[in-house]
Design a protein around this motif. Sequence first.
Motif, short mmCIF file in Angstrom:
data_model
loop_
_atom_site.label_atom_id
_atom_site.label_comp_id
_atom_site.label_asym_id
_atom_site.label_seq_id
_atom_site.Cartn_x
_atom_site.Cartn_y
_atom_site.Cartn_z
N GLN A 113 24.96 4.19 35.78
CA GLN A 113 23.50 4.05 36.61
C GLN A 113 22.89 5.16 36.52
OE1 GLN A 113 24.35 2.03 40.18
NE2 GLN A 113 25.25 0.34 39.22
N ARG A 114 23.44 6.41 36.65
CA ARG A 114 22.76 7.77 36.75
C ARG A 114 22.41 8.16 35.34
NH1 ARG A 114 25.59 13.32 38.60
NH2 ARG A 114 25.14 12.55 40.80
N TRP A 115 23.34 7.89 34.35
CA TRP A 115 22.53 7.93 33.11
C TRP A 115 21.50 7.13 32.83
CZ3 TRP A 115 22.45 11.55 29.45
CH2 TRP A 115 22.05 10.93 28.15
N GLN A 116 21.30 5.77 33.15
CA GLN A 116 20.26 5.14 32.88
C GLN A 116 18.84 5.74 33.56
OE1 GLN A 116 21.91 1.00 33.64
NE2 GLN A 116 23.62 1.40 32.24
N ARG A 117 19.14 6.10 34.73
CA ARG A 117 17.96 6.66 35.30
C ARG A 117 17.52 7.82 34.58
NH1 ARG A 117 21.05 5.73 40.29
NH2 ARG A 117 21.93 7.89 40.35
N ILE A 118 18.32 8.66 33.96
CA ILE A 118 17.76 9.70 33.01
C ILE A 118 17.27 9.18 31.91
CG2 ILE A 118 18.56 11.87 31.71
CD1 ILE A 118 21.00 11.86 33.65
N VAL A 119 17.79 8.27 31.27
CA VAL A 119 17.07 7.64 29.96
C VAL A 119 15.72 6.85 30.20
CG1 VAL A 119 17.48 6.06 28.28
CG2 VAL A 119 19.44 7.47 28.90
N GLY A 120 15.84 6.10 31.42
CA GLY A 120 14.54 5.15 31.52
C GLY A 120 14.86 4.01 30.90
N ASP A 121 13.81 3.68 30.25
CA ASP A 121 13.97 2.27 29.69
C ASP A 121 14.53 2.34 28.22
OD1 ASP A 121 13.47 -0.09 28.23
OD2 ASP A 121 11.26 -0.10 28.58
N VAL A 122 16.01 1.83 28.31
CA VAL A 122 16.96 2.02 27.09
C VAL A 122 16.05 1.29 25.93
CG1 VAL A 122 19.05 1.26 26.03
CG2 VAL A 122 18.73 2.08 28.50
N ASP A 153 9.62 10.31 26.64
CA ASP A 153 10.16 11.10 27.78
C ASP A 153 11.48 11.68 27.65
OD1 ASP A 153 7.28 11.16 28.51
OD2 ASP A 153 7.46 9.72 30.17
N PHE A 154 12.33 10.75 27.56
CA PHE A 154 13.70 11.02 27.46
C PHE A 154 13.92 12.36 26.89
CE2 PHE A 154 17.96 10.38 25.63
CZ PHE A 154 18.80 10.80 26.85
N TYR A 155 13.84 12.34 25.58
CA TYR A 155 13.96 13.47 24.49
C TYR A 155 13.02 14.59 24.86
CZ TYR A 155 17.56 11.11 22.09
OH TYR A 155 18.80 10.49 21.87
N GLN A 156 11.81 14.56 25.24
CA GLN A 156 10.82 15.54 25.33
C GLN A 156 10.90 16.26 26.66
OE1 GLN A 156 8.88 16.66 23.21
NE2 GLN A 156 9.78 15.19 21.83
N LYS A 157 11.58 15.66 27.72
CA LYS A 157 11.71 16.42 29.11
C LYS A 157 12.77 15.97 30.12
CE LYS A 157 8.00 13.72 31.52
NZ LYS A 157 6.81 13.45 32.15
N ASN A 158 13.04 14.51 30.10
CA ASN A 158 13.88 13.99 31.00
C ASN A 158 15.32 14.48 30.90
OD1 ASN A 158 11.80 12.82 32.09
ND2 ASN A 158 12.54 10.69 31.66
N LEU A 159 15.69 14.67 29.62
CA LEU A 159 17.24 15.11 29.54
C LEU A 159 17.43 16.50 29.99
CD1 LEU A 159 20.14 14.59 28.20
CD2 LEU A 159 19.29 15.31 26.15
N TYR A 160 16.52 17.34 29.59
CA TYR A 160 16.79 18.83 29.83
C TYR A 160 16.33 19.18 31.40
CZ TYR A 160 17.75 19.66 25.05
OH TYR A 160 18.16 19.75 23.91
N LEU A 161 15.56 18.15 32.05
CA LEU A 161 15.34 18.47 33.42
C LEU A 161 16.29 17.99 34.19
CD1 LEU A 161 11.61 16.78 33.70
CD2 LEU A 161 12.35 19.21 34.33
N SER A 162 17.11 17.07 33.61
CA SER A 162 18.50 16.56 34.41
C SER A 162 19.55 17.78 34.44
CB SER A 162 19.10 15.26 33.71
OG SER A 162 19.45 15.69 32.36
N PHE A 163 19.43 18.56 33.56
CA PHE A 163 20.45 19.79 33.20
C PHE A 163 20.50 21.00 34.39
CE2 PHE A 163 20.52 19.22 28.60
CZ PHE A 163 21.45 18.33 28.62
N GLN A 164 19.31 20.71 35.25
CA GLN A 164 18.89 21.81 36.15
C GLN A 164 19.71 21.91 37.55
OE1 GLN A 164 14.71 21.63 37.00
NE2 GLN A 164 13.97 22.07 34.75
N ASP A 165 20.40 20.78 37.71
CA ASP A 165 21.05 20.63 38.89
C ASP A 165 22.32 19.41 38.87
OD1 ASP A 165 21.92 19.34 41.83
OD2 ASP A 165 20.52 21.26 42.24
N LYS A 166 23.45 19.94 39.43
CA LYS A 166 24.75 18.78 39.22
C LYS A 166 24.22 17.37 39.76
CE LYS A 166 28.26 22.04 39.26
NZ LYS A 166 29.55 22.64 39.92
#
Length: 326
Positions: free
Chosen positions: A273-282, A299-312
């Motif tokens: 569920q956490r991963w799906q929140r990062i991906v958004g609409d699969v 958005d997943f590849y352009q920003k969301n994935l890397y934004l997720s790296f900022q914090d555990k």
Amino acid sequence: MNLSQVHLVTIEATSFCNLHCPQCPRFDHQGNVTKYLTPSHLDITNFSKNFQVDQMPNLKLVQFEGDHGDIMMHPHSTEFFNLLSAVPSVVAVTNGSMRSPKWWKQLASIRNLSIVFSIDGLADTNHIYRINSDFTKIMKNAQSFIDGGGRALWKFIVFRHNQHQIEQARQLSQDMGFQDFQVIHSNRNWDSKNIWPVYVNGKYLYDIQPSTSIIEISPSNNTRAINIIRNNIQITKPNCLLDTGSMYINCRGHVLPCCMTSGKTWKKDIDSQRWQRIVGDVEKIDINHHSMADILNTDFYQKNLYLSFQDKKTMHTSCFTCCNTI
């Protein structure tokens, strides 16, 4: 990320397999097909329409290898290979125990294709891990492919039950005309006693154990090719395989950074569920519905994935535990 940055694509074209290897993620620890897995093939028509090889000028290698299936179980495996004729190197990993010698000889005519045969021992041991395999048939198929001019590599996973056969298998590979022989160790999580109980459909069969020998592990030609590609890429973001120009497409058509995140797109546990929140609409990263160009522009590849790296708290556990992206 854009198409010109893609250098390596791994494709899990199917979740079908004819064997019952005990450490394969298609099975649970009782040897039953995992409840989340619905057997499926990647759709060849959608793939041919949306995987734009002519728009990926730096694509050097496509490898067919998956978490759950064997590419040679796909009814259109040859068509996949032919669609990728413009790619410098295509590698398919298989147990080699399906189809006929005649079919394998015809497959050898695809000049940019190399086959990695996963053979873990000889006639008296290969079936201990590769349950349901027929060693004689594998040898006939491999020899037919080699005799047809095909490039074949032998990958040998070493366990305690087959470690004494490495040099004999290596010599056999040379006699048959294999171009490379690779020995690797199982990287699964063994229990505290270094034992893996083998079950098939809930029935206990025996235990397997890791090798006790110190064995020199040398990379195969395929591994060396991948390393060369990755070493020549300038990595500008934290340790994600995506930054090496590497991508993964699973049997459902989801275009992902790596295999470690693949099952997370359809499982129902908290981790997924956490991963799906990062991906958004699969559906937006599904090659059945969108082109590679459009998928990489989400958005997943352009920003969301890397934004997720900022914090555990926002990063997916696979990104942290497998790649240490923070």
